[in-house]
Design a protein around this motif. Structure first.
Motif, PDB file in Angstrom:
ATOM      1  N   VAL A 134     -28.330  44.059   5.969  1.00  0.00           N
ATOM      2  CA  VAL A 134     -27.747  42.732   6.346  1.00  0.00           C
ATOM      3  C   VAL A 134     -26.526  42.460   5.169  1.00  0.00           C
ATOM      4  N   ASP A 135     -25.497  42.261   5.649  1.00  0.00           N
ATOM      5  CA  ASP A 135     -24.310  41.925   4.892  1.00  0.00           C
ATOM      6  C   ASP A 135     -24.194  40.298   4.800  1.00  0.00           C
ATOM      7  N   TYR A 136     -23.989  39.901   3.493  1.00  0.00           N
ATOM      8  CA  TYR A 136     -23.784  38.239   3.636  1.00  0.00           C
ATOM      9  C   TYR A 136     -22.326  38.234   2.810  1.00  0.00           C
ATOM     10  N   THR A 137     -21.637  37.459   3.527  1.00  0.00           N
ATOM     11  CA  THR A 137     -20.083  37.020   2.924  1.00  0.00           C
ATOM     12  C   THR A 137     -20.135  35.565   2.659  1.00  0.00           C
ATOM     13  N   CYS A 138     -19.749  35.433   0.915  1.00  0.00           N
ATOM     14  CA  CYS A 138     -19.965  34.244   0.611  1.00  0.00           C
ATOM     15  C   CYS A 138     -18.522  33.478   0.504  1.00  0.00           C
ATOM     16  N   PRO A 139     -18.299  32.546  -0.002  1.00  0.00           N
ATOM     17  CA  PRO A 139     -17.057  31.727  -0.087  1.00  0.00           C
ATOM     18  C   PRO A 139     -16.070  32.523  -0.880  1.00  0.00           C
ATOM     19  N   GLY A 140     -16.513  32.887  -1.882  1.00  0.00           N
ATOM     20  CA  GLY A 140     -16.034  33.668  -2.981  1.00  0.00           C
ATOM     21  C   GLY A 140     -16.455  34.606  -3.765  1.00  0.00           C
ATOM     22  N   PRO A 141     -16.065  35.353  -4.927  1.00  0.00           N
ATOM     23  CA  PRO A 141     -16.510  36.117  -5.529  1.00  0.00           C
ATOM     24  C   PRO A 141     -18.129  35.736  -6.021  1.00  0.00           C
ATOM     25  N   VAL A 142     -18.840  36.923  -6.111  1.00  0.00           N
ATOM     26  CA  VAL A 142     -20.417  36.154  -6.312  1.00  0.00           C
ATOM     27  C   VAL A 142     -20.760  36.627  -7.981  1.00  0.00           C
ATOM     28  N   GLY A 143     -20.991  35.702  -8.592  1.00  0.00           N
ATOM     29  CA  GLY A 143     -21.413  35.897  -9.987  1.00  0.00           C
ATOM     30  C   GLY A 143     -23.024  35.971 -10.170  1.00  0.00           C
ATOM     31  N   LYS A 144     -23.458  35.015  -9.308  1.00  0.00           N
ATOM     32  CA  LYS A 144     -25.106  34.556  -9.168  1.00  0.00           C
ATOM     33  C   LYS A 144     -25.354  34.225  -7.878  1.00  0.00           C
ATOM     34  N   ALA A 145     -26.052  34.882  -7.361  1.00  0.00           N
ATOM     35  CA  ALA A 145     -26.751  34.276  -5.971  1.00  0.00           C
ATOM     36  C   ALA A 145     -28.109  33.791  -5.953  1.00  0.00           C
ATOM     37  N   GLY A 146     -28.268  32.907  -4.917  1.00  0.00           N
ATOM     38  CA  GLY A 146     -29.659  32.469  -4.791  1.00  0.00           C
ATOM     39  C   GLY A 146     -30.072  33.074  -3.667  1.00  0.00           C
ATOM     40  N   ILE A 147     -31.361  33.951  -3.389  1.00  0.00           N
ATOM     41  CA  ILE A 147     -31.510  34.926  -2.615  1.00  0.00           C
ATOM     42  C   ILE A 147     -33.079  34.344  -2.077  1.00  0.00           C
ATOM     43  N   GLU A 148     -33.057  33.973  -0.860  1.00  0.00           N
ATOM     44  CA  GLU A 148     -34.699  33.732  -0.369  1.00  0.00           C
ATOM     45  C   GLU A 148     -35.052  34.762   0.284  1.00  0.00           C
ATOM     46  N   VAL A 149     -36.312  35.163   0.454  1.00  0.00           N
ATOM     47  CA  VAL A 149     -37.111  36.368   1.055  1.00  0.00           C
ATOM     48  C   VAL A 149     -38.086  35.848   1.847  1.00  0.00           C
ATOM     49  N   ARG A 150     -38.476  35.715   2.997  1.00  0.00           N
ATOM     50  CA  ARG A 150     -39.611  35.106   3.473  1.00  0.00           C
ATOM     51  C   ARG A 150     -39.991  36.023   4.486  1.00  0.00           C
ATOM     52  N   MET A 151     -39.736  37.367   4.763  1.00  0.00           N
ATOM     53  CA  MET A 151     -39.938  38.278   5.627  1.00  0.00           C
ATOM     54  C   MET A 151     -41.633  38.491   5.860  1.00  0.00           C
ATOM     55  N   LEU A 152     -41.989  38.160   7.175  1.00  0.00           N
ATOM     56  CA  LEU A 152     -43.369  38.527   7.693  1.00  0.00           C
ATOM     57  C   LEU A 152     -44.360  37.181   7.085  1.00  0.00           C
ATOM     58  N   SER A 153     -43.654  36.303   6.413  1.00  0.00           N
ATOM     59  CA  SER A 153     -44.499  35.108   5.855  1.00  0.00           C
ATOM     60  C   SER A 153     -44.998  34.493   6.944  1.00  0.00           C
ATOM     61  N   ASP A 154     -44.382  34.348   8.128  1.00  0.00           N
ATOM     62  CA  ASP A 154     -44.976  33.397   9.425  1.00  0.00           C
ATOM     63  C   ASP A 154     -46.034  34.112  10.030  1.00  0.00           C
ATOM     64  N   LEU A 155     -45.810  35.656   9.525  1.00  0.00           N
ATOM     65  CA  LEU A 155     -47.183  36.049  10.323  1.00  0.00           C
ATOM     66  C   LEU A 155     -48.519  35.948   9.779  1.00  0.00           C
ATOM     67  N   ASP A 156     -48.359  35.994   8.368  1.00  0.00           N
ATOM     68  CA  ASP A 156     -49.272  35.898   7.351  1.00  0.00           C
ATOM     69  C   ASP A 156     -48.888  35.692   5.932  1.00  0.00           C
ATOM     70  N   PRO A 157     -49.255  34.343   5.676  1.00  0.00           N
ATOM     71  CA  PRO A 157     -48.511  33.848   4.227  1.00  0.00           C
ATOM     72  C   PRO A 157     -48.782  34.961   2.966  1.00  0.00           C
ATOM     73  N   ALA A 158     -49.749  35.845   3.113  1.00  0.00           N
ATOM     74  CA  ALA A 158     -50.211  36.628   2.052  1.00  0.00           C
ATOM     75  C   ALA A 158     -49.080  37.872   1.879  1.00  0.00           C
ATOM     76  N   TYR A 159     -48.208  37.813   2.685  1.00  0.00           N
ATOM     77  CA  TYR A 159     -47.165  39.130   2.634  1.00  0.00           C
ATOM     78  C   TYR A 159     -46.447  38.916   1.489  1.00  0.00           C
ATOM     79  N   GLN A 160     -46.081  39.854   0.818  1.00  0.00           N
ATOM     80  CA  GLN A 160     -45.139  39.763  -0.327  1.00  0.00           C
ATOM     81  C   GLN A 160     -44.158  40.610  -0.022  1.00  0.00           C
ATOM     82  N   THR A 161     -43.069  40.566  -0.963  1.00  0.00           N
ATOM     83  CA  THR A 161     -41.703  41.687  -0.836  1.00  0.00           C
ATOM     84  C   THR A 161     -41.355  41.914  -2.050  1.00  0.00           C
TER      85      THR A 161
END
Length: 238
Positions: A134-161
């Motif tokens: 998955v490619d994310y295009t930001c408004p400008g050059p990225v120095g520091k990015a806030g990244i959230e990952v919740r994959m499969l957490s809606d199937l079971d909250p115990a999932y970790q990544t």
């Protein structure tokens, strides 16, 4: 009374049996407690405003479970005892679907300087093997990015990544820690020091996730060595 030559083997067998019970006590479909899913975070060498995320499932049957959840596969693929009936075509069905792409962009987000980055899902060639980009295009050059990952957490909250990024950065996403800041380019030294401070804590989280598997492997190896020694001892002429 058992001889001293036998008790180490019996202790090893007992420990291995106990660990096996602990490993198999979870229902077959409860993969939050199996191999973790992973996300690899990378920058683009030519386009400094682009952040690449690659998601891989912890097991192929998680793809079946997600397919059922998204309405792409029939409900009867998840059996009454919780086991999952995986078929090789499940990954293909999921990979070519619009709901899966929408799900990825909802469960994984990137922001830079307070602005959301637009995501684009690359059609995966081998979802079960190499994952999906998955490619994310930001408004400008990225120095520091806030990244959230919740994959499969809606199937079971115990999932970790387990996520890895540039310069050896690591983070374990899971309950209570779905967001994390990543250093991806030139930022002030204080920001770099702050990111480095997470290293020991993150290493401990990863160790807790994979530690039991490593222990079980060590016990099995010790058991095999004990058996080989006894076979050699019996094979020697008296």
């Amino acid at each position: 009374m058992p001889s001293t030559a036998l008790w180490p083997r019996r202790v090893v067998i007992s420990v291995a049996f106990t660990l096996t019970l602990l490993a198999t006590a979870v229902p077959a479909g409860a993969h939050p407690y199996g191999y973790p899913q992973t996300v690899t975070i990378a920058t683009d060498a030519d386009r400094h405003e682009v952040v690449h995320l690659t998601w891989k499932p912890g097991g192929v049957d998680e793809l079946t479970l997600l397919g059922v959840h998204l309405g792409l596969l029939p409900q009867d693929r998840v059996l009454l005892d919780g086991a999952i009936s995986f078929q090789a075509s499940d990954a293909t069905v999921l990979a070519s679907s619009a709901p899966f792409a929408t799900y990825l962009l909802k469960q994984m987000t990137v922001s830079s300087d307070g602005h959301a980055c637009a995501g684009t899902v690359e059609p995966p060639r081998d979802l079960a093997g190499s994952g999906v980009d998955v490619d994310y295009t930001c408004p400008g050059p990225v120095g520091k990015a806030g990244i959230e990952v919740r994959m499969l957490s809606d199937l079971d909250p115990a999932y970790q990544t387990v996520a890895t990024g540039p310069q050896g950065q690591r983070q374990v996403y899971g309950p209570g820690r779905y967001a994390h800041d990543w250093v991806l380019g030139d930022v002030p030294a204080a920001g770099e020091a702050s990111a480095a401070d997470h290293g020991p804590a993150t290493a401990w989280k990863v160790a807790r996730s994979v530690g039991p598997l490593l222990l079980l492997a060590a016990v099995v190896a010790l058991l095999r060595r004990q058996i080989r020694r006894r076979r050699v001892a019996h094979a020697r002429p008296s």
